[in-house]
Design a protein around this motif. Sequence first.
Motif: not given
Length: 508
Positions: A127-133, A153-158, A173-179, A240-247
């Motif tokens: 996720l971006g520059h990190s590899v979450p454990e 890119n990560l896309v935050l789902v509503d 074509g992107e990766i869903a980011f879901i709570k 939420k701040a509008g930044e792009v997080v490529d994954s």
Amino acid sequence: MVGLNRLSLIATLGAVSAQFQKPLLSQLDDVLLETDKTGDKPLVDTESLQAHISTESLFEHANALYELAKSSEQEFGHPTRVIGSEGHRRTLEYVAAKIDSLGDYYKSSTQAFPAVMGQVFQSRLVLGHSVPESASPMSLTPPTTGKEPVYGNLVLVDNEGCGASDYPDKLKGEIAFIKRGTCPFGTKSDFAGRAGAIAAVVFNSNPDGLSGTLGTPTPYHVPTFGLSGKDAEPIVEKLKAGEVVDSIAFIDSVVNTINTTNIIAQTVEGDQENCVMLGAHSDSVGEGPGINDDGSGSLTLLEVATHLTKFSVKNCVRFAWWAGEEEGLLGSDYYVASLPEEENKKIRLFMDYDMMGSPNFAYQVYNATNVANPTGSEQLRNLYVDWYESKGLNYTFIPFDGRSDYDAFIRNGIPGGGIATGAEGIKTEEEEAMFGGKAGDWYDPCYHQLCDDVGNVNATAWLVNTQLVAHSVATFAASFEGFPERETTKAAGVYEKDTLYHGRYLVR
């Protein structure tokens, strides 16, 4: 002995000298006490049945089971009894052969059914520059396309991703980011796939890690990871701040449907319209041989079934060895779903016995109440409590939360309950004082691991709980007096609970 009584037999002693009459009469009384009017076997009673249980016999079975698990080494590289393995096939043969050796006391049957199983070989999430454990692929997740890394890119789902409208058009074509939320993980993955996502990440609503299952596969499921809330928080803020997080997402996995088998053994004697039923699961996880989970429960059933043959019963007793429990309660779900209503009503109660001898054990009773479950569940809970108290043993209540094979029964109107000794939960200091062992450690430090072998089973806990299982069987095999009558069978879903688990996996 049928048709004879004490007086008629005394008459046959006429010519016997007084010197021998007294000891013969004493022996006669013993014989008659051991003879029930229903046949040449005594009616089962709890103390007599418990007296036949031995640690030596239990561990003899356990050693045999471990040898069967070793037959999977060529395919898996280590002992296992996971469904589809040689070790599990031989486990079923072992149980069936032992039941068959008991003669015509039981009528036994097998129930084949299709079971979905999955295996993840490799995975990685960037996720971006990190590899979450904390990133963990969901059970029954499909692989990424071509079993190669996919980029998006990560896309935050509503909201919590529980409706199709929560998934925006830009997700294609992107990766869903879901709570994480109220609906199942499988529902979220399905919606993400329908919206064109190439993968999905479900993040926890609290700081903890998240490992679950997608459940029954659909054509729209996408490769799906679970992620801790702690690792997700900074990512959510960026999105939420509008930044792009490529994954980058990568999962090498398989999801297959195989055939496996439940084994059922029911006493020929006893009221066939009123059955006490108990079960344990015959399979292990792929990671190990599963001698405690749930070899201990399976062998407890086998031991009790063996010694029950020394007695007569008034109510039928039905033993079940479920397959596919570790894949999501598949065998017990299939069994209950296939019961016609009239057969459902014949089961007065179901007792679940999963993990009887955890090394760092606590004596755990499922906290089943009649308020939240079919009437009779609370009476079964109290039977376990009364027995522990009668032996001067401590016990503790644990949630009746859908983590084992009782789930399908209570959801379909059948009273249920059971006991356990603990899995990956942490023993508290209070429990250390109550049961010994070590606070701060898992109840079973080898839970779902290669080290769940014969040495992983606590002999004291296993013996005590097998005696309690014998008590539960003897009690209801002799009489249902005082136990509530079965209510009218309810349709599936009437007892639907707001549970997080279905088997060992989180489902939402």
